[in-house]
Enzyme design. Sequence first.
Site, PDB file in Angstrom:
ATOM      1  CG  ASP A   1       5.842  65.616  33.299  1.00  0.00           C
ATOM      2  OD1 ASP A   1       4.672  65.212  33.094  1.00  0.00           O
ATOM      3  OD2 ASP A   1       6.619  65.093  34.104  1.00  0.00           O
TER       4      ASP A   1
ATOM      5  CG  ASP B   1      14.898  69.894  19.430  1.00  0.00           C
ATOM      6  OD1 ASP B   1      15.567  70.910  19.177  1.00  0.00           O
ATOM      7  OD2 ASP B   1      13.791  69.663  18.890  1.00  0.00           O
TER       8      ASP B   1
ATOM      9  CG  ASP C   1      19.689  60.913  21.101  1.00  0.00           C
ATOM     10  OD1 ASP C   1      20.108  59.838  21.559  1.00  0.00           O
ATOM     11  OD2 ASP C   1      18.517  61.293  21.229  1.00  0.00           O
TER      12      ASP C   1
ATOM     13  CG  MET D   1      19.150  54.212  22.881  1.00  0.00           C
ATOM     14  SD  MET D   1      18.926  54.998  24.494  1.00  0.00           S
ATOM     15  CE  MET D   1      17.588  54.012  25.157  1.00  0.00           C
TER      16      MET D   1
HETATM   17  O1  F6P Z   1      17.075  61.064  23.497  1.00  0.00           O
HETATM   18  C1  F6P Z   1      17.722  60.134  24.295  1.00  0.00           C
HETATM   19  C2  F6P Z   1      17.153  58.749  24.091  1.00  0.00           C
HETATM   20  O2  F6P Z   1      17.882  57.836  24.896  1.00  0.00           O
HETATM   21  C3  F6P Z   1      17.107  58.270  22.653  1.00  0.00           C
HETATM   22  O3  F6P Z   1      18.359  57.860  22.163  1.00  0.00           O
HETATM   23  C4  F6P Z   1      16.074  57.174  22.751  1.00  0.00           C
HETATM   24  O4  F6P Z   1      15.446  56.993  21.499  1.00  0.00           O
HETATM   25  C5  F6P Z   1      15.096  57.705  23.768  1.00  0.00           C
HETATM   26  O5  F6P Z   1      15.794  58.696  24.516  1.00  0.00           O
HETATM   27  C6  F6P Z   1      14.543  56.668  24.716  1.00  0.00           C
HETATM   28  O6  F6P Z   1      13.590  57.263  25.546  1.00  0.00           O
HETATM   29  P1  F6P Z   1      12.965  56.567  26.833  1.00  0.00           P
HETATM   30  O7  F6P Z   1      13.888  56.821  27.991  1.00  0.00           O
HETATM   31  O8  F6P Z   1      11.637  57.225  27.001  1.00  0.00           O
HETATM   32  O9  F6P Z   1      12.854  55.090  26.549  1.00  0.00           O
END
Ligand code: F6P
Length: 361
Positions: free
Chosen positions: A76, A116, A140, A182
Amino acid sequence: MVRRIGVLTGGGDCPGLNAVLRAVVRTAMGRYGWEVIGFRDGYRGLVMNEYVRFKDSDVSGILDKGGTILGTSNRDNPFHFRIDRGNSVEYKDMSERVIDNIYMHGIDCLVIIGGDGTLTSARDFARKGVKVVGVPKTIDNDLSATDLTFGFRTAVDTATDAIDKLHTTAESHHRVMILEVMGRYAGWIALESGIAGGADVILIPEIPYEMQKVCNKILERKRAGKHFSIVVVAEGAKEKGGEMVVSKIVENSPDPVRLGGIGNKVAEEIEKMIGVETRVAVLGHLQRGGRPIPFDRILSTRYGVAAVELISEEKFGMMVSLKGSEMTAVSLEDAVGSLKTVPPDGELVKIAKSVGVSFGD
Ligand code: F6P
């Protein structure tokens, strides 16, 4: 004079969010006598006016809990907000609605806890004259304006534990075990967990790899009588001249690209090129869930208290930041938009190489 503040957690969740909320509520209410309103599910709660008036008891017993009692969303964006209208979808700038809601609640400043994407919107609200302070969150660890985001160390802990477990099964079966972690466009989780877990190969986005070099490392270990290898792959790793592997596109997310799948790609190539049996584990959201380690509970508490202190000093438009061992603050203008990635010639890469880790370069 501050009387009432608002708080929200935005973006992907991360261990330590509740510890920040507890510190914000306890310091604001207990130390300064302010009221605290929590908005639900990130910016969605601010747009839709979904909120809770915090009582001290709401934040009791949450220091060690993963997730966020407020809920969150990484879809959002209040400046480009998705509205579902039956069969059609519309995107609208809802920032003025947000400002109306802040005014209606008599909120003197908002504490925005996020990565960010969330903090970029916080900066944009600051540009519109809204009083905000930011708190840097993400597993991250890719925000350049702070040395450390809370949640990262817990994610490294979880990934290291997974590597330790993969070690024993890799050794028993004489296999290559790949762990995909991740980190989005930064290789911090892979690098630190790889070093801590004794990985033989670490592949990160900042150092594009060559498959032949990865295979050479595995063969070199075999020749030395080590019939198994551990490979840690960051989800954003890519082959020299190649592209990152995208798993899906999430349309209305501030960063719509979701990475994933590189572990399987590397595994297939290892089996094809050198015929060593290889298995893959994708750690996924386990890295985001569960209890924050003590380090993150303390860091989160420091951040939460510091955010309230910034408000008491009327330092708005700032983000709390850790520099060395000092808690400080930087302007939101400087805090967003530039990612902190792993320096390929940095100390951590050097020490990993010294102890025999291959980056496939
Ligand atoms: O930014 C945190 C994070 O866990 C990243 O490491 C990963 O690429 C992304 O979010 C995954 O997002 P989602 O929860 O939408 O799958």
